[in-house]
Design a protein around this motif. Structure first.
Motif, PDB file in Angstrom:
ATOM      1  N   ARG A 135       1.084  -0.916  -0.026  1.00  0.00           N
ATOM      2  CA  ARG A 135       0.034   0.010   0.041  1.00  0.00           C
ATOM      3  C   ARG A 135       0.973   1.255  -0.005  1.00  0.00           C
ATOM      4  NH1 ARG A 135      -2.635   2.438   5.382  1.00  0.00           N
ATOM      5  NH2 ARG A 135      -2.737   4.030   3.647  1.00  0.00           N
ATOM      6  N   THR A 136       0.158   2.181  -0.352  1.00  0.00           N
ATOM      7  CA  THR A 136       0.839   3.484  -0.351  1.00  0.00           C
ATOM      8  C   THR A 136       0.205   4.309   0.864  1.00  0.00           C
ATOM      9  OG1 THR A 136      -0.807   4.638  -1.558  1.00  0.00           O
ATOM     10  CG2 THR A 136       1.542   3.630  -2.677  1.00  0.00           C
ATOM     11  N   TYR A 137       1.292   5.328   1.446  1.00  0.00           N
ATOM     12  CA  TYR A 137       0.788   6.097   2.573  1.00  0.00           C
ATOM     13  C   TYR A 137       1.566   7.452   2.381  1.00  0.00           C
ATOM     14  CZ  TYR A 137      -0.296   7.620   7.398  1.00  0.00           C
ATOM     15  OH  TYR A 137      -0.568   8.497   8.542  1.00  0.00           O
ATOM     16  N   GLN A 171       0.324   1.474  13.286  1.00  0.00           N
ATOM     17  CA  GLN A 171      -1.184   1.459  13.418  1.00  0.00           C
ATOM     18  C   GLN A 171      -1.797   2.366  12.354  1.00  0.00           C
ATOM     19  OE1 GLN A 171      -3.435  -0.288  14.938  1.00  0.00           O
ATOM     20  NE2 GLN A 171      -2.041  -1.622  16.313  1.00  0.00           N
ATOM     21  N   GLU A 172      -1.086   3.488  12.343  1.00  0.00           N
ATOM     22  CA  GLU A 172      -1.684   4.762  11.494  1.00  0.00           C
ATOM     23  C   GLU A 172      -1.419   4.368   9.827  1.00  0.00           C
ATOM     24  OE1 GLU A 172      -2.709   7.948  11.533  1.00  0.00           O
ATOM     25  OE2 GLU A 172      -3.107   7.395  13.646  1.00  0.00           O
ATOM     26  N   ARG A 173      -0.645   3.293   9.564  1.00  0.00           N
ATOM     27  CA  ARG A 173      -0.165   2.904   8.280  1.00  0.00           C
ATOM     28  C   ARG A 173      -1.059   1.512   8.041  1.00  0.00           C
ATOM     29  NH1 ARG A 173       2.990   6.232  10.033  1.00  0.00           N
ATOM     30  NH2 ARG A 173       4.349   7.495   8.636  1.00  0.00           N
ATOM     31  N   GLY A 174      -2.045   1.238   9.071  1.00  0.00           N
ATOM     32  CA  GLY A 174      -2.804   0.201   8.917  1.00  0.00           C
ATOM     33  C   GLY A 174      -2.205  -1.398   9.088  1.00  0.00           C
ATOM     34  N   VAL A 175      -0.988  -1.411   9.772  1.00  0.00           N
ATOM     35  CA  VAL A 175      -0.273  -2.624  10.016  1.00  0.00           C
ATOM     36  C   VAL A 175      -0.598  -2.903  11.418  1.00  0.00           C
ATOM     37  CG1 VAL A 175       1.842  -3.725  10.286  1.00  0.00           C
ATOM     38  CG2 VAL A 175       1.581  -1.879   8.365  1.00  0.00           C
ATOM     39  N   ASN A 176      -1.721  -3.896  11.597  1.00  0.00           N
ATOM     40  CA  ASN A 176      -2.298  -4.104  12.674  1.00  0.00           C
ATOM     41  C   ASN A 176      -2.939  -5.519  12.756  1.00  0.00           C
ATOM     42  OD1 ASN A 176      -4.738  -3.977  11.813  1.00  0.00           O
ATOM     43  ND2 ASN A 176      -4.724  -1.695  12.121  1.00  0.00           N
ATOM     44  N   GLU A 177      -3.375  -6.191  13.819  1.00  0.00           N
ATOM     45  CA  GLU A 177      -3.868  -7.451  13.714  1.00  0.00           C
ATOM     46  C   GLU A 177      -5.013  -7.782  12.641  1.00  0.00           C
ATOM     47  OE1 GLU A 177      -6.078  -4.922  16.881  1.00  0.00           O
ATOM     48  OE2 GLU A 177      -4.020  -5.283  16.117  1.00  0.00           O
ATOM     49  N   SER A 178      -5.644  -6.606  12.173  1.00  0.00           N
ATOM     50  CA  SER A 178      -6.528  -6.973  11.217  1.00  0.00           C
ATOM     51  C   SER A 178      -5.763  -7.629   9.849  1.00  0.00           C
ATOM     52  CB  SER A 178      -7.149  -5.534  10.776  1.00  0.00           C
ATOM     53  OG  SER A 178      -6.191  -4.651  10.024  1.00  0.00           O
ATOM     54  N   LEU A 179      -4.760  -7.680   9.808  1.00  0.00           N
ATOM     55  CA  LEU A 179      -4.083  -8.343   8.701  1.00  0.00           C
ATOM     56  C   LEU A 179      -3.991  -9.680   8.855  1.00  0.00           C
ATOM     57  CD1 LEU A 179      -0.840  -5.942   8.216  1.00  0.00           C
ATOM     58  CD2 LEU A 179      -2.980  -6.095   6.736  1.00  0.00           C
TER      59      LEU A 179
END
Length: 242
Positions: A92-94, A199-207
Protein backbone atom coordinates in the motif's frame (compact mmCIF):
# COMPACT_ATOMS: atom_id res chain seq x y z
CA UNK A 1 -11.03 -28.57 8.52
CA UNK A 2 -8.91 -27.74 5.45
CA UNK A 3 -5.86 -27.32 7.66
CA UNK A 4 -6.44 -30.66 9.43
CA UNK A 5 -6.93 -32.49 6.13
CA UNK A 6 -3.73 -31.02 4.74
CA UNK A 7 -1.85 -32.04 7.88
CA UNK A 8 -3.20 -35.61 7.66
CA UNK A 9 -2.10 -35.90 4.05
CA UNK A 10 1.38 -34.63 4.92
CA UNK A 11 1.56 -37.16 7.76
CA UNK A 12 0.56 -40.05 5.46
CA UNK A 13 3.11 -38.97 2.91
CA UNK A 14 5.84 -38.95 5.57
CA UNK A 15 4.88 -42.48 6.64
CA UNK A 16 5.13 -43.68 3.03
CA UNK A 17 8.61 -42.23 2.63
CA UNK A 18 9.73 -44.00 5.84
CA UNK A 19 8.38 -47.32 4.57
CA UNK A 20 10.18 -46.90 1.25
CA UNK A 21 13.41 -45.93 2.98
CA UNK A 22 13.16 -48.94 5.31
CA UNK A 23 12.58 -51.34 2.43
CA UNK A 24 15.48 -49.88 0.53
CA UNK A 25 17.78 -50.22 3.53
CA UNK A 26 16.66 -53.80 4.12
CA UNK A 27 17.24 -54.85 0.53
CA UNK A 28 20.62 -53.13 0.54
CA UNK A 29 21.80 -54.98 3.64
CA UNK A 30 21.00 -58.41 2.23
CA UNK A 31 23.17 -60.79 0.31
CA UNK A 32 25.23 -59.10 -2.35
CA UNK A 33 24.33 -59.95 -5.91
CA UNK A 34 26.60 -59.05 -8.81
CA UNK A 35 23.70 -59.17 -11.24
CA UNK A 36 23.17 -55.78 -12.85
CA UNK A 37 19.76 -56.79 -14.18
CA UNK A 38 18.58 -57.82 -10.70
CA UNK A 39 19.81 -54.53 -9.27
CA UNK A 40 18.09 -52.57 -12.03
CA UNK A 41 14.88 -54.51 -11.47
CA UNK A 42 14.94 -53.77 -7.74
CA UNK A 43 15.55 -50.06 -8.41
CA UNK A 44 12.66 -49.97 -10.88
CA UNK A 45 10.36 -51.60 -8.31
CA UNK A 46 11.29 -49.00 -5.68
CA UNK A 47 10.78 -46.20 -8.22
CA UNK A 48 7.38 -47.60 -9.15
CA UNK A 49 6.32 -47.79 -5.51
CA UNK A 50 7.47 -44.23 -4.89
CA UNK A 51 5.77 -42.86 -7.99
CA UNK A 52 2.51 -44.58 -7.09
CA UNK A 53 2.64 -43.15 -3.57
CA UNK A 54 3.43 -39.67 -4.89
CA UNK A 55 0.50 -39.83 -7.30
CA UNK A 56 -1.92 -41.07 -4.62
CA UNK A 57 -0.98 -38.29 -2.22
CA UNK A 58 -0.99 -35.67 -4.96
CA UNK A 59 -4.56 -36.62 -5.88
CA UNK A 60 -5.57 -36.62 -2.22
CA UNK A 61 -4.17 -33.16 -1.55
CA UNK A 62 -5.49 -31.73 -4.84
CA UNK A 63 -9.06 -32.59 -3.75
CA UNK A 64 -8.84 -30.56 -0.55
CA UNK A 65 -11.06 -27.51 -0.44
CA UNK A 66 -9.20 -24.27 0.32
CA UNK A 67 -10.19 -22.11 3.30
CA UNK A 68 -12.85 -19.43 2.76
CA UNK A 69 -11.54 -16.56 0.66
CA UNK A 70 -10.46 -13.59 2.76
CA UNK A 71 -9.65 -10.17 1.36
CA UNK A 72 -6.92 -8.00 2.84
CA UNK A 73 -8.04 -4.91 4.72
CA UNK A 74 -8.22 -1.79 2.57
CA UNK A 75 -6.14 -0.09 1.27
CA UNK A 76 -3.67 -3.01 1.12
CA UNK A 77 -3.62 -4.90 -2.18
CA UNK A 78 -2.30 -8.37 -2.97
CA UNK A 79 0.87 -8.33 -5.05
CA UNK A 80 0.45 -10.26 -8.29
CA UNK A 81 2.34 -13.56 -8.27
CA UNK A 82 3.01 -13.46 -4.53
CA UNK A 83 1.93 -17.10 -4.06
CA UNK A 84 4.67 -18.26 -6.41
CA UNK A 85 7.45 -16.01 -5.18
CA UNK A 86 9.38 -15.13 -2.05
CA UNK A 87 8.64 -11.45 -2.36
CA UNK A 88 6.15 -9.25 -0.49
CA UNK A 89 2.53 -10.32 -0.11
CA UNK A 90 0.75 -7.00 0.44
CA UNK A 91 1.47 -3.43 -0.58
CA UNK A 92 0.00 0.00 0.00
CA UNK A 93 0.98 3.64 -0.20
CA UNK A 94 0.77 6.08 2.66
CA UNK A 95 1.51 9.62 1.57
CA UNK A 96 4.86 9.36 -0.22
CA UNK A 97 5.69 6.04 1.46
CA UNK A 98 5.47 2.56 -0.01
CA UNK A 99 4.72 -0.16 2.53
CA UNK A 100 5.43 -3.80 1.73
CA UNK A 101 4.40 -6.72 3.93
CA UNK A 102 6.33 -10.02 4.01
CA UNK A 103 5.06 -12.94 6.09
CA UNK A 104 5.92 -16.43 7.28
CA UNK A 105 4.98 -18.47 10.32
CA UNK A 106 6.87 -17.50 13.44
CA UNK A 107 7.33 -21.18 14.30
CA UNK A 108 9.32 -21.66 11.06
CA UNK A 109 11.97 -19.31 12.44
CA UNK A 110 12.04 -20.93 15.88
CA UNK A 111 11.76 -24.64 15.04
CA UNK A 112 12.33 -24.91 11.30
CA UNK A 113 9.91 -26.44 8.84
CA UNK A 114 8.79 -29.34 11.04
CA UNK A 115 5.98 -27.57 12.84
CA UNK A 116 2.70 -29.15 13.93
CA UNK A 117 -0.25 -27.62 12.12
CA UNK A 118 -2.57 -29.08 14.76
CA UNK A 119 -1.18 -26.76 17.42
CA UNK A 120 -3.30 -23.62 17.23
CA UNK A 121 -0.92 -21.75 19.54
CA UNK A 122 1.81 -22.21 16.94
CA UNK A 123 -0.22 -21.69 13.79
CA UNK A 124 -1.62 -18.46 15.22
CA UNK A 125 1.80 -16.81 15.33
CA UNK A 126 3.01 -15.11 12.17
CA UNK A 127 6.39 -13.54 11.56
CA UNK A 128 5.84 -10.19 9.86
CA UNK A 129 8.37 -8.00 8.05
CA UNK A 130 7.23 -4.47 7.30
CA UNK A 131 9.32 -2.48 4.84
CA UNK A 132 8.60 1.27 4.74
CA UNK A 133 10.40 3.08 1.93
CA UNK A 134 10.40 6.54 0.36
CA UNK A 135 11.21 7.56 -3.22
CA UNK A 136 14.82 8.52 -3.81
CA UNK A 137 16.08 6.80 -0.65
CA UNK A 138 18.18 3.64 -0.86
CA UNK A 139 17.35 2.54 2.70
CA UNK A 140 14.01 1.77 4.27
CA UNK A 141 12.59 1.50 7.77
CA UNK A 142 12.34 -2.17 8.58
CA UNK A 143 10.07 -3.58 11.32
CA UNK A 144 10.24 -7.20 12.50
CA UNK A 145 6.94 -8.06 14.17
CA UNK A 146 5.00 -10.93 15.68
CA UNK A 147 1.41 -10.93 14.40
CA UNK A 148 -1.39 -12.64 16.32
CA UNK A 149 -5.19 -12.81 15.90
CA UNK A 150 -5.68 -10.04 18.47
CA UNK A 151 -2.37 -8.17 18.64
CA UNK A 152 0.88 -7.18 16.95
CA UNK A 153 4.21 -6.92 18.72
CA UNK A 154 7.38 -5.22 17.48
CA UNK A 155 10.62 -7.17 17.91
CA UNK A 156 13.03 -4.73 16.30
CA UNK A 157 13.24 -1.60 14.18
CA UNK A 158 16.16 -0.80 11.90
CA UNK A 159 17.18 1.23 8.86
CA UNK A 160 18.31 -1.19 6.16
CA UNK A 161 18.57 -1.51 2.37
CA UNK A 162 15.12 -2.03 0.89
CA UNK A 163 13.97 -5.66 1.02
CA UNK A 164 13.50 -7.52 -2.24
CA UNK A 165 12.61 -11.07 -1.12
CA UNK A 166 11.60 -12.97 1.99
CA UNK A 167 15.12 -14.42 2.04
CA UNK A 168 16.43 -10.90 2.64
CA UNK A 169 13.99 -10.51 5.50
CA UNK A 170 14.95 -13.83 7.08
CA UNK A 171 18.63 -12.91 6.79
CA UNK A 172 17.86 -9.72 8.67
CA UNK A 173 16.38 -11.80 11.49
CA UNK A 174 19.96 -12.80 12.32
CA UNK A 175 21.74 -9.55 11.46
CA UNK A 176 25.46 -9.35 10.78
CA UNK A 177 25.51 -5.69 11.74
CA UNK A 178 23.88 -3.43 14.30
CA UNK A 179 20.11 -3.84 14.14
CA UNK A 180 19.18 -1.07 16.53
CA UNK A 181 18.59 -1.26 20.29
CA UNK A 182 16.68 -4.14 21.88
CA UNK A 183 13.11 -2.99 21.46
CA UNK A 184 11.86 -4.20 24.83
CA UNK A 185 14.60 -2.17 26.57
CA UNK A 186 13.48 1.11 25.04
CA UNK A 187 11.54 3.81 26.83
CA UNK A 188 7.78 3.21 26.87
CA UNK A 189 7.21 6.47 25.02
CA UNK A 190 9.38 5.33 22.09
CA UNK A 191 7.71 1.92 21.96
CA UNK A 192 4.23 3.44 22.03
CA UNK A 193 5.17 5.91 19.28
CA UNK A 194 6.49 3.15 17.01
CA UNK A 195 3.38 1.05 17.54
CA UNK A 196 1.28 4.12 16.67
CA UNK A 197 3.45 4.62 13.56
CA UNK A 198 2.43 1.14 12.33
CA UNK A 199 -1.19 1.50 13.39
CA UNK A 200 -1.51 4.72 11.38
CA UNK A 201 -0.36 2.79 8.32
CA UNK A 202 -2.86 -0.01 8.85
CA UNK A 203 -0.30 -2.54 10.06
CA UNK A 204 -2.17 -4.24 12.88
CA UNK A 205 -4.02 -7.42 13.85
CA UNK A 206 -6.63 -6.82 11.11
CA UNK A 207 -4.07 -8.28 8.68
CA UNK A 208 -4.06 -11.64 10.46
CA UNK A 209 -7.13 -13.37 8.90
CA UNK A 210 -5.97 -12.73 5.36
CA UNK A 211 -2.30 -13.58 5.94
CA UNK A 212 -3.16 -16.80 7.77
CA UNK A 213 -5.47 -17.95 4.95
CA UNK A 214 -2.88 -16.90 2.38
CA UNK A 215 -0.22 -19.05 4.04
CA UNK A 216 -2.56 -22.06 4.05
CA UNK A 217 -3.09 -21.70 0.31
CA UNK A 218 0.64 -21.25 -0.28
CA UNK A 219 1.38 -24.41 1.74
CA UNK A 220 -1.16 -26.30 -0.35
CA UNK A 221 0.38 -25.15 -3.62
CA UNK A 222 3.92 -25.82 -2.42
CA UNK A 223 2.99 -29.35 -1.36
CA UNK A 224 1.42 -30.11 -4.75
CA UNK A 225 4.46 -28.66 -6.49
CA UNK A 226 6.73 -30.82 -4.31
CA UNK A 227 4.86 -34.02 -5.23
CA UNK A 228 5.14 -33.16 -8.93
CA UNK A 229 8.82 -32.17 -8.86
CA UNK A 230 9.90 -35.30 -6.96
CA UNK A 231 7.80 -37.48 -9.26
CA UNK A 232 9.28 -35.83 -12.35
CA UNK A 233 12.81 -36.36 -11.06
CA UNK A 234 12.20 -40.05 -10.30
CA UNK A 235 10.39 -40.67 -13.57
CA UNK A 236 13.15 -39.09 -15.67
CA UNK A 237 16.03 -40.88 -13.95
CA UNK A 238 18.15 -42.74 -16.48
CA UNK A 239 19.76 -46.09 -15.65
CA UNK A 240 23.48 -46.00 -15.01
CA UNK A 241 25.52 -47.91 -17.55
CA UNK A 242 27.32 -50.97 -16.23
Amino acid sequence: MWRRALTLSQSKASQSWRVIATRGATSGSGKYSPSTSASTSAAAAVDSLLLRSLKDHYLEVSKLNPPPKVSPPSPFTIIKGALDSNGPVLRRTYGNEEINIYVMRLVNIIRGEGYDLEDDDEINQLFLHVDVSKPGQESSLHFLCGLYPDAIGIHSVSVRPKLETLADAVADAVPSRYNGPVFEDRHEGIKDALHTFLQERGVNESLFPFLQAWLYVKDHRNLLRWFKSVGTFINERKPVDA
